[in-house]
Motif scaffolding. Structure first.
Motif, PDB file in Angstrom:
ATOM      1  N   HIS A  56      -0.290  11.973  -2.618  1.00 16.52           N
ATOM      2  CA  HIS A  56      -0.083  11.925  -4.071  1.00 16.52           C
ATOM      3  C   HIS A  56       0.631  10.624  -4.434  1.00 16.52           C
ATOM      4  CE1 HIS A  56       0.775  14.387  -7.919  1.00 16.52           C
ATOM      5  NE2 HIS A  56       1.194  13.151  -8.161  1.00 16.52           N
ATOM      6  N   ILE A  57      -0.145   9.666  -4.933  1.00 17.24           N
ATOM      7  CA  ILE A  57       0.415   8.378  -5.343  1.00 17.24           C
ATOM      8  C   ILE A  57      -0.373   7.893  -6.558  1.00 17.24           C
ATOM      9  CG2 ILE A  57      -1.081   6.961  -3.850  1.00 17.24           C
ATOM     10  CD1 ILE A  57       1.420   5.211  -3.274  1.00 17.24           C
ATOM     11  N   HIS A  58       0.247   7.058  -7.380  1.00 20.90           N
ATOM     12  CA  HIS A  58      -0.385   6.523  -8.594  1.00 20.90           C
ATOM     13  C   HIS A  58      -0.496   5.006  -8.467  1.00 20.90           C
ATOM     14  CE1 HIS A  58      -0.100  10.269 -11.066  1.00 20.90           C
ATOM     15  NE2 HIS A  58       0.904  10.524 -10.225  1.00 20.90           N
ATOM     16  N   LEU A  59      -1.597   4.537  -7.914  1.00 22.01           N
ATOM     17  CA  LEU A  59      -1.787   3.101  -7.743  1.00 22.01           C
ATOM     18  C   LEU A  59      -1.974   2.389  -9.075  1.00 22.01           C
ATOM     19  CD1 LEU A  59      -4.239   3.016  -4.690  1.00 22.01           C
ATOM     20  CD2 LEU A  59      -1.762   2.631  -4.656  1.00 22.01           C
ATOM     21  N   ASP A  60      -2.636   3.051 -10.016  1.00 22.85           N
ATOM     22  CA  ASP A  60      -3.009   2.374 -11.265  1.00 22.85           C
ATOM     23  C   ASP A  60      -1.819   1.980 -12.119  1.00 22.85           C
ATOM     24  OD1 ASP A  60      -2.677   5.168 -11.575  1.00 22.85           O
ATOM     25  OD2 ASP A  60      -3.769   5.163 -13.472  1.00 22.85           O
ATOM     26  N   LYS A  61      -0.710   2.733 -12.018  1.00 21.75           N
ATOM     27  CA  LYS A  61       0.452   2.406 -12.843  1.00 21.75           C
ATOM     28  C   LYS A  61       1.668   2.031 -11.996  1.00 21.75           C
ATOM     29  CE  LYS A  61       1.410   7.362 -13.605  1.00 21.75           C
ATOM     30  NZ  LYS A  61       1.363   8.435 -14.621  1.00 21.75           N
ATOM     31  N   MET A 113      -5.234   8.416   2.103  1.00 22.91           N
ATOM     32  CA  MET A 113      -4.543   8.490   0.816  1.00 22.91           C
ATOM     33  C   MET A 113      -5.402   9.191  -0.223  1.00 22.91           C
ATOM     34  SD  MET A 113      -3.311   5.234  -1.533  1.00 22.91           S
ATOM     35  CE  MET A 113      -2.017   4.761  -0.380  1.00 22.91           C
ATOM     36  N   ARG A 114      -4.723   9.930  -1.110  1.00 26.37           N
ATOM     37  CA  ARG A 114      -5.313  10.391  -2.363  1.00 26.37           C
ATOM     38  C   ARG A 114      -4.500   9.763  -3.485  1.00 26.37           C
ATOM     39  NH1 ARG A 114      -5.856  16.671  -3.226  1.00 26.37           N
ATOM     40  NH2 ARG A 114      -7.830  16.332  -2.097  1.00 26.37           N
ATOM     41  N   THR A 115      -5.145   8.942  -4.280  1.00 24.69           N
ATOM     42  CA  THR A 115      -4.462   8.344  -5.422  1.00 24.69           C
ATOM     43  C   THR A 115      -4.916   9.013  -6.706  1.00 24.69           C
ATOM     44  OG1 THR A 115      -3.970   6.299  -6.628  1.00 24.69           O
ATOM     45  CG2 THR A 115      -6.162   6.471  -5.630  1.00 24.69           C
ATOM     46  N   HIS A 116      -3.960   9.351  -7.545  1.00 23.41           N
ATOM     47  CA  HIS A 116      -4.233   9.947  -8.845  1.00 23.41           C
ATOM     48  C   HIS A 116      -4.384   8.828  -9.862  1.00 23.41           C
ATOM     49  CE1 HIS A 116      -3.063  14.257  -7.895  1.00 23.41           C
ATOM     50  NE2 HIS A 116      -2.766  13.588  -6.782  1.00 23.41           N
ATOM     51  N   ILE A 144      -9.308   6.008   1.295  1.00 18.77           N
ATOM     52  CA  ILE A 144      -8.629   6.380   0.051  1.00 18.77           C
ATOM     53  C   ILE A 144      -9.600   7.103  -0.866  1.00 18.77           C
ATOM     54  CG2 ILE A 144      -7.289   5.540  -1.914  1.00 18.77           C
ATOM     55  CD1 ILE A 144      -6.760   2.976  -0.287  1.00 18.77           C
ATOM     56  N   GLU A 145      -9.183   8.255  -1.367  1.00 16.30           N
ATOM     57  CA  GLU A 145      -9.976   8.977  -2.350  1.00 16.30           C
ATOM     58  C   GLU A 145      -9.261   8.978  -3.697  1.00 16.30           C
ATOM     59  OE1 GLU A 145     -10.634  13.121  -2.033  1.00 16.30           O
ATOM     60  OE2 GLU A 145      -8.647  13.571  -1.239  1.00 16.30           O
ATOM     61  N   VAL A 146     -10.034   9.105  -4.776  1.00 14.63           N
ATOM     62  CA  VAL A 146      -9.507   9.082  -6.130  1.00 14.63           C
ATOM     63  C   VAL A 146      -9.517  10.482  -6.727  1.00 14.63           C
ATOM     64  CG1 VAL A 146      -9.849   8.237  -8.486  1.00 14.63           C
ATOM     65  CG2 VAL A 146     -10.180   6.687  -6.547  1.00 14.63           C
ATOM     66  N   CYS A 147      -8.375  10.882  -7.275  1.00 14.09           N
ATOM     67  CA  CYS A 147      -8.261  12.101  -8.067  1.00 14.09           C
ATOM     68  C   CYS A 147      -8.086  11.667  -9.519  1.00 14.09           C
ATOM     69  CB  CYS A 147      -7.059  12.924  -7.612  1.00 14.09           C
ATOM     70  SG  CYS A 147      -6.770  14.416  -8.598  1.00 14.09           S
ATOM     71  N   VAL A 148      -9.079  11.923 -10.350  1.00 15.65           N
ATOM     72  CA  VAL A 148      -9.034  11.514 -11.745  1.00 15.65           C
ATOM     73  C   VAL A 148      -8.403  12.640 -12.555  1.00 15.65           C
ATOM     74  CG1 VAL A 148     -11.380  12.339 -12.180  1.00 15.65           C
ATOM     75  CG2 VAL A 148     -10.392  10.591 -13.659  1.00 15.65           C
TER      76      VAL A 148
END
Length: 408
Positions: A56-61, A113-116, A144-148
């Motif tokens: 659980h990590i937020h790469l976008d912000k 990784m799973r990034t939200h 790395i997978e994306v959780c939108v």
């Protein structure tokens, strides 16, 4: 063989030193006295383990702290600050900041990784596309997978649903939620389960984020998981309200979560920073003791969440450090419990992401990290950092050990 790692202690074994042989990206031999490969490393009796798993990590912000102000330091302010900045996000900037964060994760041994990633009419898909660029650039070192997910609401935020569907059609492999920001929390949860079924993806929700445990959405999520047959494919994160439950209620909830196949993620740094800011003294920690849920059959993980932003103005992306922080907060000191903390950034996290072939055994991918210690429990206790890593048998990083310059 392409690679041999000699004189290692494989995590989860009896502690006997052995060698690891790698060919064509996979582990082909485990044993003593292996012939040297094309690349050969004597690891000096240190721990060898599969790469760490960030759930659980937020790469976008990430890495926007210098663009924000912080006065109250609470959750509502953090959401508002980031919402204001999102209008200015461009793909190139998101990719650059995400890459900076991924570099930190890489040198700290993270390989899965799973990034939200949040979408809404303000940011559109710019955060998603920028994150995808950074993921592509680091595919040689990390899976790395994306959780939108809808950070600012779904049913109360027209246009968000369509953007989430577009991202799922584009290849996002997980769908998330933040029901506490919606005018109809259960309605949002309903819609997320519908999306998950339509696209056959896992679910990972921000849930029960607050301090008042008189009302919990977790029970409703359990009911939906049962209804949709999604047990083993749902995770809920933060769940700071659980920390306020009386022991009997906590035990009953853990049993319900285990029965429904719901995994739980705690984000120690963020939860500790944001919670209970209305208290003037004797401030509760606000971090749910998930190690106590393990004995009831709940799979749990520890993760980083935010990095250098108003939600969490810290972050070196070390999962060993996160395990150590949690152990301090939760007053964990027994060796077996410290080892559990390590598992919650490695094997248990891999289980949460439903990873296949995770582990150091013959035939498994040679995703290997060497840590400067002899046991996982002591690695947590001593904050022992990884010193080298290999993804599919190829080197990804090295970290020099410190030297003491004695005058004698």
């Amino acid at each position: 063989m392409d690679l041999t790692l000699r004189n290692v202690i494989v995590a989860g074994t009896t502690g006997t030193r052995m060698d690891i042989g790698v060919a064509d990206g996979r582990i082909v031999e485990l044993g003593a006295g292996l012939s040297a490969g094309d690349a050969d490393h004597d690891c000096g009796g240190r721990l060898a383990l599969p790469g760490f798993v960030e759930t659980h990590i937020h790469l976008d912000k990430s890495c926007i702290l210098d663009r924000c102000s912080s006065k109250s330091g609470d959750l509502s302010e953090a959401i508002a600050e980031v919402a204001q900045l999102k209008a200015e996000f461009v793909e190139e900037d998101v990719a650059a900041r995400a890459s900076r964060t991924l570099g930190k994760c890489l040198v700290n041994g993270t390989m899965h990784m799973r990034t939200h990633v949040e979408v809404d009419p303000v940011v559109g898909l710019r955060g998603y596309m920028g994150t995808k660029k950074a993921i592509s650039d680091h595919a040689w070192a990390m899976d790395i997978e994306v959780c939108v997910f809808p950070q600012d609401g779904l049913l109360n935020n027209p246009g968000t649903d369509e953007l989430m569907v577009e991202a799922l059609k584009d290849g996002a492999t997980c769908v998330g939620a933040a029901p506490y920001t919606d005018t109809d929390p259960h309605g949002q949860i309903d819609r997320i389960f519908e999306m998950a079924r339509e696209f056959d993806v896992d679910i990972d929700m921000h849930l029960d984020f607050g301090s008042d445990a008189s009302e919990l959405d977790a029970e409703y999520v359990c009911r939906k998981a049962d209804e949709f047959g999604w047990g083993g494919r749902v995770a809920i994160g933060h769940v700071t309200k659980f920390a306020s439950l009386a022991p009997d209620s906590f035990t009953a909830l853990a049993a319900r979560l285990a029965n429904a196949g719901i995994a739980v993620t705690v984000l120690p740094s963020t939860d500790l920073f944001l919670m209970n800011r209305d208290h003037t003294h004797n401030i509760p920690r606000g971090v749910t003791p998930v190690h106590a849920m393990l004995e009831h059959g709940v799979n749990c993980s520890l993760s980083t969440n935010n990095v250098l932003n108003p939600f969490t103005p810290f972050g070196d992306c070390s999962l060993v450090r996160m395990a150590n922080l949690y152990a301090n907060i939760a007053q964990v000191g027994k060796m077996d419990a410290l080892a559990d903390c390590f598992d919650m950034v490695s094997s248990r996290s891999a289980q949460l992401l439903n990873l296949k072939n995770y582990g150091l055994e013959v035939g498994a991918p040679a995703d290997i990290v060497i840590v400067d210690n002899k046991s996982t429990a002591l690695a947590v206790a001593e904050l022992s950092q990884p010193i080298m890593g290999f993804k599919a048998g190829k080197p990804t990083f090295t970290r020099a050990l410190p030297e003491i310059h004695s005058p004698n």
